[in-house]
Design an enzyme around this catalytic site. Structure first.
Site, PDB file in Angstrom:
ATOM      1  N   ASP A  94     -52.087  52.516-100.098  1.00  0.00           N
ATOM      2  CA  ASP A  94     -52.967  53.294-100.981  1.00  0.00           C
ATOM      3  C   ASP A  94     -52.704  52.929-102.493  1.00  0.00           C
ATOM      4  OD1 ASP A  94     -50.057  53.036-101.953  1.00  0.00           O
ATOM      5  OD2 ASP A  94     -49.091  54.719-101.150  1.00  0.00           O
ATOM      6  N   ASP A 268     -51.365  60.498 -92.405  1.00  0.00           N
ATOM      7  CA  ASP A 268     -49.914  59.194 -92.266  1.00  0.00           C
ATOM      8  C   ASP A 268     -48.784  59.793 -93.339  1.00  0.00           C
ATOM      9  OD1 ASP A 268     -48.946  58.393 -95.334  1.00  0.00           O
ATOM     10  OD2 ASP A 268     -51.508  58.925 -95.503  1.00  0.00           O
ATOM     11  N   CYS A 306     -39.228  63.173 -72.408  1.00  0.00           N
ATOM     12  CA  CYS A 306     -38.897  61.502 -73.689  1.00  0.00           C
ATOM     13  C   CYS A 306     -39.368  60.423 -73.094  1.00  0.00           C
ATOM     14  CB  CYS A 306     -39.062  61.858 -75.403  1.00  0.00           C
ATOM     15  SG  CYS A 306     -38.845  60.527 -76.327  1.00  0.00           S
ATOM     16  N   CYS A 308     -39.484  57.611 -74.164  1.00  0.00           N
ATOM     17  CA  CYS A 308     -38.784  55.728 -75.078  1.00  0.00           C
ATOM     18  C   CYS A 308     -37.826  55.591 -75.641  1.00  0.00           C
ATOM     19  CB  CYS A 308     -38.924  56.531 -76.816  1.00  0.00           C
ATOM     20  SG  CYS A 308     -37.126  56.937 -77.942  1.00  0.00           S
ATOM     21  N   CYS A 311     -34.417  57.185 -75.896  1.00  0.00           N
ATOM     22  CA  CYS A 311     -33.825  58.314 -75.030  1.00  0.00           C
ATOM     23  C   CYS A 311     -34.014  57.892 -73.564  1.00  0.00           C
ATOM     24  CB  CYS A 311     -35.221  59.482 -74.913  1.00  0.00           C
ATOM     25  SG  CYS A 311     -36.063  60.280 -76.474  1.00  0.00           S
ATOM     26  N   HIS A 337     -37.478  57.196 -82.351  1.00  0.00           N
ATOM     27  CA  HIS A 337     -38.070  58.433 -81.573  1.00  0.00           C
ATOM     28  C   HIS A 337     -39.069  59.298 -82.118  1.00  0.00           C
ATOM     29  CE1 HIS A 337     -37.512  62.344 -78.825  1.00  0.00           C
ATOM     30  NE2 HIS A 337     -37.628  62.437 -80.085  1.00  0.00           N
TER      31      HIS A 337
END
Length: 379
Positions: A94, A268, A306, A308, A311, A337
């Site tokens: 940015d 974002d 989930c 991931c 998890c 997560h």
């Protein structure tokens, strides 16, 4: 040939949302996409390998903060941000404008730029369109942002008009100062607050300059969600259909889905990493504050739906214990997560666009997530 190009693949018949591909010097990425934020050349507590594992493509770094620490000259000497942080995929920086207007209590806006104070030590600093371009050229990100004024919310129509006109003049100066258009794409930023005619003026000014991509700024700054959605509905159609559209600073699950439906390609936000550090999780059934006492003996996964790493391997009780004891590993697991959750959500959005069912997906997701609850709306 522009450093950044956009390829439209499909439009959802149910909603008009876009499925596309953003092509960068460091890879091509399907959109709509969520981009994790790595302010100081790192996504807090995550390694590059973990980010790739969870499916991240482009990540963000912050011009203002890297200018102060370690300095753009050091990053350039290291070979640019990609080598400095060991990330071989896309990077967006940015302009530093948001930080100038949000972190410094003292600031003086002039036509040449902004005088303000270093938030770390109080030193006087000056940032102009030319300086913002010079810093970003040294950092070497694939996508750079034009230096704009970030007006407060709410702001009067007169203030916003002057701000929009200044941002347009600064955009021209940014283009003139940009030294690496062959390998760094520069995006213009559409401002205008909640005033439709000023959004149209800003978009008209910036589109005439033919940037390779366009960001929509000045949203997610305190306005109600319905105002943000309304602004998107009349702003995104003003932007070229053959270039990427980036909604800055938006990362709540409902706004990602609603933004995609309104034609946004890139998002974002620091939200998933910031709330993770407080033990707050995004789950398939809504917000969950894992540090609460209710989870002290809950040996189930963070989110039963989930898959991931966190998890699959750790319980709510264990992660709560880590967070309560201020163990960094607990923050790593909640951060992993939350980022995984949003990256997977955007894949689900892309799949729904492919199958012309994004409207149905939105309805099901909102019901499951509980966006009819006041606390979820404020997430």
């Amino acid at each position: 040939m522009s450093a950044i190009t956009y390829e439209l693949i499909k439009t959802c018949k149910q909603t008009g949302a876009r499925l596309g591909m953003v092509h960068t010097p460091h890879g091509s990425y399907e959109t709509p996409m969520f981009m994790p934020v790595g302010t100081l050349a790192t996504v807090k507590t995550m390694s590059p390998e973990e980010l790739k594992e969870m499916g991240a493509g482009i990540i963000l770094s912050n011009t203002y903060h890297l200018w102060l620490r370690p300095g753009e000259d050091i990053v350039e000497e290291a070979g640019g941000l990609h080598k400095f942080m060991n990330w071989d995929q896309g990077i967006l920086t940015d302009s530093g404008g948001f930080q100038v207007f949000s972190l410094s209590e003292f600031r003086q806006i002039e036509e040449e730029g902004v005088h303000f104070r270093n938030h770390l030590n109080g030193d006087k600093l000056f940032l102009s369109p030319e300086k913002a371009m010079s810093i970003q050229n040294s950092l070497g990100a694939d996508i750079m942002m034009a230096f704009d004024e970030c007006p407060p919310y709410p702001a009067s129509q007169e203030y916003m008009k002057n701000s929009v006109e200044r941002t347009s003049r600064w955009a021209e100066r940014c283009l003139a100062a940009h030294k690496r258009p062959e390998d760094q794409g520069l995006f213009g930023i559409v401002q205008g607050g909640e005033y439709e005619h000023l959004r149209k003026q800003s978009a008209r000014d910036l589109v005439s300059l033919d940037f390779p991509g366009y960001a929509i700024g000045g949203l997610s700054v305190g306005e109600p969600k319905d105002v943000m959605n309304r602004v998107l509905e009349y702003t995104t159609p003003l932007l070229p259909s053959n270039k990427p559209r980036y909604l800055m600073g938006v990362g709540s699950p409902d706004s990602l889905v609603d933004g995609a439906i309104r034609g946004v390609d890139m998002f974002d936000c620091v939200l998933p990493t910031r709330i993770a550090r407080n033990g707050t999780l995004m789950t398939s059934k809504g917000r969950l504050v894992v540090k609460n006492a209710a989870y002290a003996r809950d040996f189930g996964p963070l989110d039963e739906n989930c898959d991931c790493y966190a998890c699959r391997n750790y319980s709510r009780a264990y992660v709560r214990h880590l967070i309560k004891c201020n163990e960094t590993s607990g923050i790593r697991l909640t951060t992993y997560h939350n980022l995984y959750f949003l990256l997977k959500l955007m894949k689900q959005v892309r799949d729904a666009i492919k199958e012309d069912r994004l409207g149905d997906f939105r309805k099901e997701f909102f019901e499951r997530y509980g966006f009819n609850r006041p606390d979820a709306k404020n997430f």
